[in-house]
Scaffold this active site. Structure first.
Site, PDB file in Angstrom:
ATOM      1  N   LYS A   1       0.831  -1.217   0.000  1.00 38.21           N
ATOM      2  CA  LYS A   1       0.000   0.000   0.000  1.00 38.21           C
ATOM      3  C   LYS A   1       0.867   1.269   0.000  1.00 38.21           C
ATOM      4  CE  LYS A   1      -2.072  -1.041   3.880  1.00 38.21           C
ATOM      5  NZ  LYS A   1      -1.364  -2.301   4.189  1.00 38.21           N
TER       6      LYS A   1
ATOM      7  N   ARG B   1      11.750  -5.705   4.177  1.00 40.34           N
ATOM      8  CA  ARG B   1      11.492  -4.252   4.122  1.00 40.34           C
ATOM      9  C   ARG B   1      12.509  -3.481   4.968  1.00 40.34           C
ATOM     10  NH1 ARG B   1       5.668  -2.222   5.258  1.00 40.34           N
ATOM     11  NH2 ARG B   1       5.845  -3.573   7.063  1.00 40.34           N
TER      12      ARG B   1
HETATM   13  P1  AP5 Z   1       0.997   0.741   8.715  1.00 35.01           P
HETATM   14  O1  AP5 Z   1       2.342   1.333   8.669  1.00 35.01           O
HETATM   15  O2  AP5 Z   1      -0.058   1.321   7.868  1.00 35.01           O
HETATM   16  O3  AP5 Z   1       1.165  -0.818   8.456  1.00 35.01           O
HETATM   17  P2  AP5 Z   1       0.316  -1.868   7.571  1.00 35.01           P
HETATM   18  O4  AP5 Z   1      -1.021  -1.491   7.134  1.00 35.01           O
HETATM   19  O5  AP5 Z   1       0.392  -3.073   8.411  1.00 35.01           O
HETATM   20  O6  AP5 Z   1       1.039  -1.887   6.245  1.00 35.01           O
HETATM   21  P3  AP5 Z   1       2.548  -1.978   5.999  1.00 35.01           P
HETATM   22  O7  AP5 Z   1       3.151  -0.605   6.146  1.00 35.01           O
HETATM   23  O8  AP5 Z   1       3.156  -3.082   6.826  1.00 35.01           O
HETATM   24  O9  AP5 Z   1       2.613  -2.510   4.518  1.00 35.01           O
HETATM   25  P4  AP5 Z   1       2.270  -1.848   3.119  1.00 35.01           P
HETATM   26  O10 AP5 Z   1       1.060  -2.486   2.570  1.00 35.01           O
HETATM   27  O11 AP5 Z   1       2.282  -0.346   3.196  1.00 35.01           O
HETATM   28  O12 AP5 Z   1       3.515  -2.380   2.283  1.00 35.01           O
HETATM   29  P5  AP5 Z   1       4.827  -1.606   1.765  1.00 35.01           P
HETATM   30  O13 AP5 Z   1       4.498  -0.716   0.631  1.00 35.01           O
HETATM   31  O14 AP5 Z   1       5.588  -1.046   2.906  1.00 35.01           O
HETATM   32  O15 AP5 Z   1       0.438   0.730  10.204  1.00 35.01           O
HETATM   33  C1  AP5 Z   1       1.258   0.386  11.292  1.00 35.01           C
HETATM   34  C2  AP5 Z   1       0.443   0.400  12.576  1.00 35.01           C
HETATM   35  O16 AP5 Z   1      -0.102   1.715  12.814  1.00 35.01           O
HETATM   36  C3  AP5 Z   1      -0.783  -0.509  12.597  1.00 35.01           C
HETATM   37  O17 AP5 Z   1      -0.437  -1.841  12.955  1.00 35.01           O
HETATM   38  C4  AP5 Z   1      -1.639   0.167  13.662  1.00 35.01           C
HETATM   39  O18 AP5 Z   1      -1.168  -0.104  14.971  1.00 35.01           O
HETATM   40  C5  AP5 Z   1      -1.401   1.643  13.387  1.00 35.01           C
HETATM   41  N1  AP5 Z   1      -2.379   2.193  12.429  1.00 35.01           N
HETATM   42  C6  AP5 Z   1      -2.126   2.666  11.178  1.00 35.01           C
HETATM   43  N2  AP5 Z   1      -3.252   3.097  10.610  1.00 35.01           N
HETATM   44  C7  AP5 Z   1      -4.246   2.883  11.500  1.00 35.01           C
HETATM   45  C8  AP5 Z   1      -5.652   3.105  11.482  1.00 35.01           C
HETATM   46  N3  AP5 Z   1      -6.265   3.633  10.403  1.00 35.01           N
HETATM   47  N4  AP5 Z   1      -6.369   2.750  12.556  1.00 35.01           N
HETATM   48  C9  AP5 Z   1      -5.778   2.224  13.669  1.00 35.01           C
HETATM   49  N5  AP5 Z   1      -4.451   1.991  13.757  1.00 35.01           N
HETATM   50  C10 AP5 Z   1      -3.696   2.328  12.678  1.00 35.01           C
HETATM   51  O19 AP5 Z   1       5.611  -2.875   1.133  1.00 35.01           O
HETATM   52  C11 AP5 Z   1       6.145  -3.888   1.962  1.00 35.01           C
HETATM   53  C12 AP5 Z   1       7.497  -4.339   1.408  1.00 35.01           C
HETATM   54  O20 AP5 Z   1       7.283  -5.007   0.182  1.00 35.01           O
HETATM   55  C13 AP5 Z   1       8.475  -3.196   1.094  1.00 35.01           C
HETATM   56  O21 AP5 Z   1       9.766  -3.640   1.379  1.00 35.01           O
HETATM   57  C14 AP5 Z   1       8.315  -2.970  -0.420  1.00 35.01           C
HETATM   58  O22 AP5 Z   1       9.511  -2.494  -1.005  1.00 35.01           O
HETATM   59  C15 AP5 Z   1       7.977  -4.372  -0.902  1.00 35.01           C
HETATM   60  N6  AP5 Z   1       7.048  -4.409  -2.022  1.00 35.01           N
HETATM   61  C16 AP5 Z   1       5.942  -3.657  -2.212  1.00 35.01           C
HETATM   62  N7  AP5 Z   1       5.306  -4.026  -3.344  1.00 35.01           N
HETATM   63  C17 AP5 Z   1       6.029  -5.059  -3.867  1.00 35.01           C
HETATM   64  C18 AP5 Z   1       5.890  -5.851  -5.046  1.00 35.01           C
HETATM   65  N8  AP5 Z   1       4.859  -5.669  -5.899  1.00 35.01           N
HETATM   66  N9  AP5 Z   1       6.817  -6.804  -5.292  1.00 35.01           N
HETATM   67  C19 AP5 Z   1       7.886  -6.998  -4.420  1.00 35.01           C
HETATM   68  N10 AP5 Z   1       8.063  -6.256  -3.293  1.00 35.01           N
HETATM   69  C20 AP5 Z   1       7.139  -5.289  -3.024  1.00 35.01           C
END
Ligand code: AP5
Length: 210
Positions: free
Chosen positions: A13, A127
């Protein structure tokens, strides 16, 4: 353009939100990054919010809704935004709808990104994030120019909530909240399912074309 990105931890995301924000010329509003910046100090409130995040739980709706109502009203969000990580519960979605109708705005798309769990774990474990500019890398799929160093010259970090135990908890929380949220946007006719299993550029192209 106003877009919501839904999907489990590690699906991409944040990565795609940054690219879509540049493509559409709007801001990316990532609640994870916003919260990580907001809890950098040690006040009782900051420590409380941090404890939810470090354990893989959700920050209470009342807190996050207050933060987002404030942020969405900034001038840079007037003409559009990419929401990454918000809403995450139906209560948050209802609060967002209320804000939108108060400001005569609407969401154009809610993209629901999905991949298999083993891919999520692989993406999360590789990541690395920049604490300064918030750029996200992957050690294999999207490496920085210099190992361990952001292209902005800040040492890269691994997020504390990316340990395997906490990731499992975050996935469970996601599974509990996701379906009602998906149904919420399906009923509004703006939900689009996206297979996010390809390379980063391939997923970006799908999102641009949708
Ligand atoms: P948050 O930081 O939003 O974490 P998440 O939703 O768990 O999502 P991530 O950041 O882990 O993953 P992402 O989908 O963004 O993936 P990314 O692009 O980094 O939230 C953290 C915490 O905050 C929550 O647990 C909660 O406590 C709190 N919180 C946040 N919002 C909240 C809300 N609305 N309400 C309540 N609490 C809230 O990609 C991951 C990795 O994969 C990277 O290394 C990237 O380079 C790689 N990658 C991405 N796409 C690909 C691809 N197509 N192929 C290969 N690698 C890829």
């Amino acid at each position: 353009m106003r877009i919501i990105l839904l999907g489990p931890p590690g699906v991409g995301k944040g990565t795609q939100a940054s690219r879509l924000a540049s493509h559409h010329g709007v801001v990316r509003l990532g609640t994870g990054d916003m919260l990580r910046t907001a809890v950098a100090g040690g006040s009782p409130f900051e420590l409380e919010v941090k404890s939810y995040m470090d354990s893989g739980g959700l920050v209470p709706d009342t807190i996050i809704i207050g933060i987002m109502r404030d942020r969405l009203a900034w001038p840079d969000a007037k003409d559009g935004y990419i929401l990454d990580g918000f809403p995450r519960t139906v209560n948050q979605a209802i609060a967002l709808d209320r804000f939108l109708s108060e400001h005569q705005q609407k969401i154009d798309y809610a993209f629901n990104l999905a991949v298999d769990e083993e891919i999520l774990i692989d993406r999360i474990s590789g990541r690395r994030s920049c604490p300064s500019c918030h750029r996200v890398y992957h050690i294999t799929y999207d490496p920085p120019k210099q190992t361990g160093m952001c292209d902005c010259r800040t040492p890269l970090m691994q997020r504390k909530d990316d340990s395997l135990g906490v990731v499992r908890q975050r996935l469970q929380v996601y599974q509990r909240e996701a379906e009602p949220l998906v149904q919420f946007y399906k009923q509004q006719g703006i939900l689009m399912d996206i297979n996010a299993g390809g390379a980063i550029d391939e997923v970006t192209e799908k999102l641009k074309l949708s």
